[in-house]
Motif scaffolding. Structure first.
Motif, PDB file in Angstrom:
ATOM      1  N   GLN A 197       3.950   6.315   1.628  1.00 11.80           N
ATOM      2  CA  GLN A 197       4.864   5.179   1.785  1.00 11.80           C
ATOM      3  C   GLN A 197       4.098   3.873   1.631  1.00 11.80           C
ATOM      4  OE1 GLN A 197       8.272   4.732   2.270  1.00 11.80           O
ATOM      5  NE2 GLN A 197       7.755   2.573   2.086  1.00 11.80           N
ATOM      6  N   THR A 224      15.525   4.760  -3.104  1.00  7.90           N
ATOM      7  CA  THR A 224      14.703   3.701  -2.537  1.00  7.90           C
ATOM      8  C   THR A 224      15.549   2.440  -2.499  1.00  7.90           C
ATOM      9  OG1 THR A 224      12.543   2.595  -2.648  1.00  7.90           O
ATOM     10  CG2 THR A 224      13.734   2.871  -4.718  1.00  7.90           C
ATOM     11  N   ALA A 230      15.012   6.257   2.885  1.00 12.34           N
ATOM     12  CA  ALA A 230      14.561   4.952   2.411  1.00 12.34           C
ATOM     13  C   ALA A 230      14.927   3.913   3.459  1.00 12.34           C
ATOM     14  CB  ALA A 230      15.202   4.599   1.072  1.00 12.34           C
ATOM     15  N   GLY A 263       4.335  11.545  -4.039  1.00  9.93           N
ATOM     16  CA  GLY A 263       4.782  10.222  -3.644  1.00  9.93           C
ATOM     17  C   GLY A 263       4.230   9.164  -4.590  1.00  9.93           C
ATOM     18  N   SER A 305       9.088   7.107   5.812  1.00 13.62           N
ATOM     19  CA  SER A 305       9.596   5.897   5.187  1.00 13.62           C
ATOM     20  C   SER A 305       9.438   4.736   6.158  1.00 13.62           C
ATOM     21  CB  SER A 305      11.061   6.053   4.780  1.00 13.62           C
ATOM     22  OG  SER A 305      11.453   4.996   3.925  1.00 13.62           O
ATOM     23  N   SER A 306       9.355   3.535   5.600  1.00 12.45           N
ATOM     24  CA  SER A 306       9.106   2.371   6.432  1.00 12.45           C
ATOM     25  C   SER A 306       9.651   1.124   5.760  1.00 12.45           C
ATOM     26  CB  SER A 306       7.591   2.213   6.654  1.00 12.45           C
ATOM     27  OG  SER A 306       7.291   0.986   7.286  1.00 12.45           O
ATOM     28  N   MET A 325      15.282  12.859   1.606  1.00 12.63           N
ATOM     29  CA  MET A 325      14.440  11.674   1.544  1.00 12.63           C
ATOM     30  C   MET A 325      15.102  10.482   2.225  1.00 12.63           C
ATOM     31  SD  MET A 325      12.960   9.871  -1.908  1.00 12.63           S
ATOM     32  CE  MET A 325      12.046  11.354  -2.354  1.00 12.63           C
ATOM     33  N   TYR A 356      10.759  11.179  -7.099  1.00 12.68           N
ATOM     34  CA  TYR A 356      10.378   9.987  -6.332  1.00 12.68           C
ATOM     35  C   TYR A 356      10.735   8.740  -7.131  1.00 12.68           C
ATOM     36  CZ  TYR A 356       7.635  13.200  -3.454  1.00 12.68           C
ATOM     37  OH  TYR A 356       7.256  14.230  -2.651  1.00 12.68           O
ATOM     38  N   MET A 411      18.701   1.925   7.005  1.00 14.87           N
ATOM     39  CA  MET A 411      18.095   3.048   6.294  1.00 14.87           C
ATOM     40  C   MET A 411      19.155   3.794   5.503  1.00 14.87           C
ATOM     41  SD  MET A 411      19.211   6.036   7.948  1.00 14.87           S
ATOM     42  CE  MET A 411      17.945   7.280   8.094  1.00 14.87           C
ATOM     43  N   PHE A 426       8.271  13.688   4.564  1.00 17.82           N
ATOM     44  CA  PHE A 426       9.028  12.464   4.337  1.00 17.82           C
ATOM     45  C   PHE A 426       8.680  11.433   5.407  1.00 17.82           C
ATOM     46  CE2 PHE A 426      12.490  15.161   2.220  1.00 17.82           C
ATOM     47  CZ  PHE A 426      11.989  14.897   0.951  1.00 17.82           C
TER      48      PHE A 426
END
Length: 321
Positions: A97, A236, A196, A57, A146-147, A194, A281, A205, A144
Motif C-alpha cells: 500500500q 482504487t 480501497a 501489489g 489499504s490506507s 480488495m 491491481y 472506504m 489486503f
C-alpha cells in the motif's frame, strides 16, 4: 471458455462473511520501532532483466516519482522509462500500500534475515531500505492492506479469527495502535475482497466483491452497493471517484469509474484482455492523477500517463516488453 472460478477467487481472496460485534485490539507502543536495517550493500540499481513470477501489489509512493511493484522477491521500480531493483531486502511483500511517506506492506522476510515471520504490518519511508513495525509483527500476514494516503487510517482483511484480531475487516484510526472490527451493516455480498480508502478522508472506504463495489463513509460499519451487480476484481480511489475493474456478461473485462455521491458512471478504454486474464491491481498516482497503472492475472503491467487515453505495456507475463 469462461473465466475460471479459481482465478477470480485468487484475486478476491474469497471468504464467507461472518457478522459479529465490534471490538478493539491494542498494540504495544514499545514495539512501534524500526525492526530492520539493511546491510551497507543495500542499493537501488538498474535491473539487467525483469522476470516477475508473482505481482502482489503496485502503487506510487509519495516519497518517490516512480511506480513500485511488490513481488515475491522484493521491490521492482519503474522510473524514467527504466527498471530498477534493490540489491537486498528481497522480502516477499504482500498487501502493498503506497502512502505519502513511503509504503505499508505485509508478507514474509527474505530468508537469512533476523526478521520475524510473518511481518505483520510494516512501513518503509526510505524505499525499502529499512522497515518499521506498525502492528502484528511476527503474528499475522495480510494479503489486503489499504490506507489513506496520509497513512494514519489503515484497513486490513483478516482471513481467520485469532487472539490478535477479529475475522473480517478491521480498521485503525491511529496508525495501527488500536483496532476495531467493521460491522458491515447492509453488506449483502457473499465475499470480501480488495479494500480501497479515500486518499484524504480515511473514514471513506470501498470494497470489491463478486456482486459489485460496496461503499462506506463510516469505516465500513455501514455499507451500500454503489456499482453492480457484477464481479469486481480490483479497485482504487481516484480523488473522490472510485476506479474499478469488472467482469461482465460474455466475460468482458472493463475499467470503469463511479462517483459514490452522484452515482455517475464512466468508462476508460483499456487494451484488450483475454477473459482468463482479469485485472488484479489498480493504482493512481495521488500527486499526478494522469498516471494510472494496472496489472493482470498473468502478470502483465500497463501504465497510462494521460488519464487512460493511451496505455504503454511495461511487462508481459512478468517480463520486460
Amino acid at each position: 471458455m469462461k473465466v475460471q472460478k479459481k482465478v477470480i477467487f485468487a484475486i478476491l481472496a474469497v471468504m464467507f462473511l461472518v457478522l459479529s460485534g465490534c471490538s478493539s485490539n491494542s498494540q504495544n507502543q514499545d514495539e512501534q520501532k524500526q525492526i530492520s536495517k539493511a546491510p551497507s550493500k543495500f542499493e537501488i540499481v538498474q535491473a539487467k532483466t525483469i522476470n516477475m513470477k508473482t505481482i502482489q501489489g503496485i502503487g506510487y509512493p509519495g516519497n518517490d516519482n516512480a511506480l513500485y511493484i511488490a513481488a515475491d522477491k522484493g521491490l521492482k521500480i519503474y522510473k524514467d522509462s527504466k527498471w530498477f531493483e534493490t540489491t537486498t531486502n528481497l522480502h516477499n511483500y504482500m498487501g502493498f500500500q503506497p502512502i505519502e511517506t513511503g509504503f505499508l506492506a505485509s508478507g514474509h522476510p527474505q530468508k537469512g534475515t533476523s526478521l520475524k515471520d510473518p511481518l505483520g504490518i510494516v512501513e518503509s519511508t526510505d524505499k525499502g531500505k529499512t522497515l518499521k513495525n506498525i502492528a502484528f509483527y511476527g503474528q499475522n500476514n495480510f494479503h489486503f492492506i489499504s490506507s489513506s494516503f496520509s497513512g494514519n487510517e489503515i484497513y486490513i482483511l483478516n482471513e481467520q479469527q485469532d487472539k490478535n484480531l477479529n475475522y473480517g475487516v478491521n480498521y485503525s484510526k491511529d496508525n495501527g495502535q488500536t483496532w476495531k472490527k467493521s460491522t458491515l451493516k447492509n453488506f449483502n455480498s457473499d465475499s470480501l475482497g480488495m479494500i480501497a480508502v479515500h486518499p484524504k478522508n480515511g473514514d471513506i472506504m470501498a470494497m470489491a466483491t463478486r456482486t459489485g463495489v460496496f461503499y462506506s463513509e463510516d469505516n465500513g460499519n455501514t455499507m451500500r452497493l454503489t456499482a453492480g451487480p457484477f464481479m469486481v476484481t480490483a479497485l482504487t480511489f481516484d480523488g473522490d471517484r472510485i476506479l474499478y475493474s469488472s467482469v461482465v456478461e460474455n466475460n468482458t473485462i472493463l475499467l470503469n469509474t463511479v462517483d459514490p455521491k452522484t452515482g455517475q458512471q464512466g468508462n476508460i478504454t483499456i487494451p484488450f484482455l483475454d477473459q482468463d486474464n482479469p485485472i488484479t491491481y489498480l493504482a493512481v498516482n495521488q500527486k499526478n492523477a494522469n498516471q494510472i497503472a494496472f496489472t493482470t492475472y498473468k502478470n502483465d503491467l500497463y501504465q497510462s500517463l494521460d488519464g487512460g487515453k493511451n496505455w504503454n505495456t511495461l511487462l508481459k507475463d512478468g517480463k520486460i516488453e
